[in-house]
Every structure is written in C-alpha cells, then in structure tokens.
Write a protein that holds these residues in place. Structure first.
Motif, short mmCIF file in Angstrom:
data_model
loop_
_atom_site.label_atom_id
_atom_site.label_comp_id
_atom_site.label_asym_id
_atom_site.label_seq_id
_atom_site.Cartn_x
_atom_site.Cartn_y
_atom_site.Cartn_z
N PHE A 37 0.81 -1.23 0.00
CA PHE A 37 0.00 0.00 0.00
C PHE A 37 0.84 1.28 0.00
O PHE A 37 0.28 2.38 -0.02
CB PHE A 37 -0.95 0.01 1.21
CG PHE A 37 -1.87 -1.17 1.25
CD1 PHE A 37 -2.98 -1.23 0.42
CD2 PHE A 37 -1.61 -2.24 2.09
CE1 PHE A 37 -3.82 -2.33 0.45
CE2 PHE A 37 -2.44 -3.34 2.12
CZ PHE A 37 -3.56 -3.39 1.29
N GLY A 38 2.16 1.13 0.07
CA GLY A 38 3.01 2.31 0.10
C GLY A 38 2.76 3.13 1.35
O GLY A 38 2.42 2.60 2.40
N ASN A 39 2.93 4.44 1.20
CA ASN A 39 2.76 5.33 2.34
C ASN A 39 1.51 6.19 2.26
O ASN A 39 1.31 7.06 3.10
CB ASN A 39 3.98 6.24 2.49
CG ASN A 39 5.19 5.49 2.95
OD1 ASN A 39 5.11 4.68 3.87
ND2 ASN A 39 6.32 5.73 2.32
N ASP A 40 0.67 5.96 1.23
CA ASP A 40 -0.49 6.84 1.10
C ASP A 40 -1.78 6.15 0.67
O ASP A 40 -2.83 6.76 0.69
CB ASP A 40 -0.18 7.98 0.13
CG ASP A 40 0.26 7.50 -1.24
OD1 ASP A 40 0.35 6.28 -1.45
OD2 ASP A 40 0.52 8.36 -2.10
N GLU A 41 -1.73 4.88 0.31
CA GLU A 41 -2.94 4.17 -0.11
C GLU A 41 -3.70 3.64 1.11
O GLU A 41 -3.11 3.05 2.02
CB GLU A 41 -2.55 3.01 -1.03
CG GLU A 41 -3.73 2.37 -1.71
CD GLU A 41 -3.29 1.26 -2.68
OE1 GLU A 41 -4.12 0.39 -2.94
OE2 GLU A 41 -2.14 1.28 -3.14
N ASP A 42 -5.02 3.86 1.13
CA ASP A 42 -5.86 3.37 2.23
C ASP A 42 -5.93 1.85 2.24
O ASP A 42 -5.83 1.21 1.19
CB ASP A 42 -7.28 3.91 2.10
CG ASP A 42 -7.37 5.39 2.39
OD1 ASP A 42 -6.38 5.97 2.86
OD2 ASP A 42 -8.44 5.97 2.15
N PHE A 43 -6.13 1.30 3.43
CA PHE A 43 -6.33 -0.15 3.56
C PHE A 43 -7.22 -0.43 4.76
O PHE A 43 -7.42 0.40 5.63
CB PHE A 43 -4.99 -0.90 3.69
CG PHE A 43 -4.17 -0.52 4.89
CD1 PHE A 43 -4.34 -1.18 6.10
CD2 PHE A 43 -3.22 0.49 4.81
CE1 PHE A 43 -3.59 -0.83 7.21
CE2 PHE A 43 -2.45 0.84 5.92
CZ PHE A 43 -2.63 0.18 7.11
N ASN A 44 -7.79 -1.63 4.76
CA ASN A 44 -8.60 -2.15 5.85
C ASN A 44 -7.81 -3.24 6.56
O ASN A 44 -6.89 -3.82 5.99
CB ASN A 44 -9.90 -2.77 5.32
CG ASN A 44 -10.68 -1.81 4.47
OD1 ASN A 44 -10.93 -0.68 4.86
ND2 ASN A 44 -11.08 -2.25 3.30
N VAL A 45 -8.24 -3.56 7.77
CA VAL A 45 -7.66 -4.68 8.51
C VAL A 45 -8.80 -5.55 9.02
O VAL A 45 -9.76 -5.04 9.61
CB VAL A 45 -6.79 -4.21 9.69
CG1 VAL A 45 -6.31 -5.40 10.52
CG2 VAL A 45 -5.60 -3.39 9.21
#
Length: 118
Positions: A37-45
């Motif tokens: 996700f790099g340093n700026d892409e949103d993600f869920n957990v």
C-alpha cells in the motif's frame, strides 16, 4: 504473534493474532503495508483474535509507532473474536477520526468479510 492470512479483498490485510505480539510482529506488518500500500494508499484490517498471552512492552511501543505512522491510511477495522474485552476495545475505535471499526463474534467471520468489503 501476527500471521498474515490470504485476503478476500485487495484493500484488506487479513491477520490472525495469537500468542504474544512483539516488535518483530509490528515490523512484519509495517513491511507488508509498505510493500502493498506504500505510504499513502488506504487499507482495511480484518483481525481474527485467538488466544492471547499479552504483548511485550517494546511490542506495544512499536505498535503505537505503527498506528501513528499509518493513521491516515487506516479505513475499516474488523475484529473477529470471542472475548468481550476485545469487543470493548474495538468499540473505542469508533471514536477515532477516520477509522470505522466493528466487532464480530468468532462464528461471524463471513459477515465480517461482507462488512469490510462494503
């Protein structure tokens, strides 16, 4: 210990959490986020909690650093567990800006995946 599981959604990190979490677990998770996700892409957990033995102090500090570093990237946080203490902790997440969290019982993993993919 964190075990990264195969995910049903490309925007979601699936984790199994069991035993004792420490600094190496947080580092592994941070490396996974960086690679995917790099340093700026949103993600869920989506975190599935098993039996916990606690965490090391250093692991706790590293976890807080991870949360601070990745705060703007967090979107949804689904927790699957049978422990009421973890459910209470999950509800605290609803009061944090930018994060939506929800607790699911151990037998509701399918519902957790549906919710996180919405």
């Amino acid at each position: 210990m964190f075990e990264i599981l195969p995910s049903q959604d490309p925007k979601t990190i699936a984790l199994e959490v069991h035993g004792k979490a420490g600094e190496e677990d947080v580092n592994k998770l941070d490396q996974y986020v960086e690679a995917n996700f790099g340093n700026d892409e949103d993600f869920n957990v989506l975190a599935i909690f098993g039996e916990l033995d606690g965490t090391t102090f250093k692991g706790l500090v590293e976890g807080m650093k991870f949360d601070t570093k990745r705060w703007d990237q967090f979107n949804k946080f689904a927790v699957v567990s049978e422990k009421s203490s973890i459910e209470k902790f999950t509800k605290l997440g609803d009061h944090l800006p930018g994060i939506t969290s929800k607790h699911f019982d151990k037998d509701e993993e399918v519902e957790a995946w549906k919710w996180i993919k919405q």
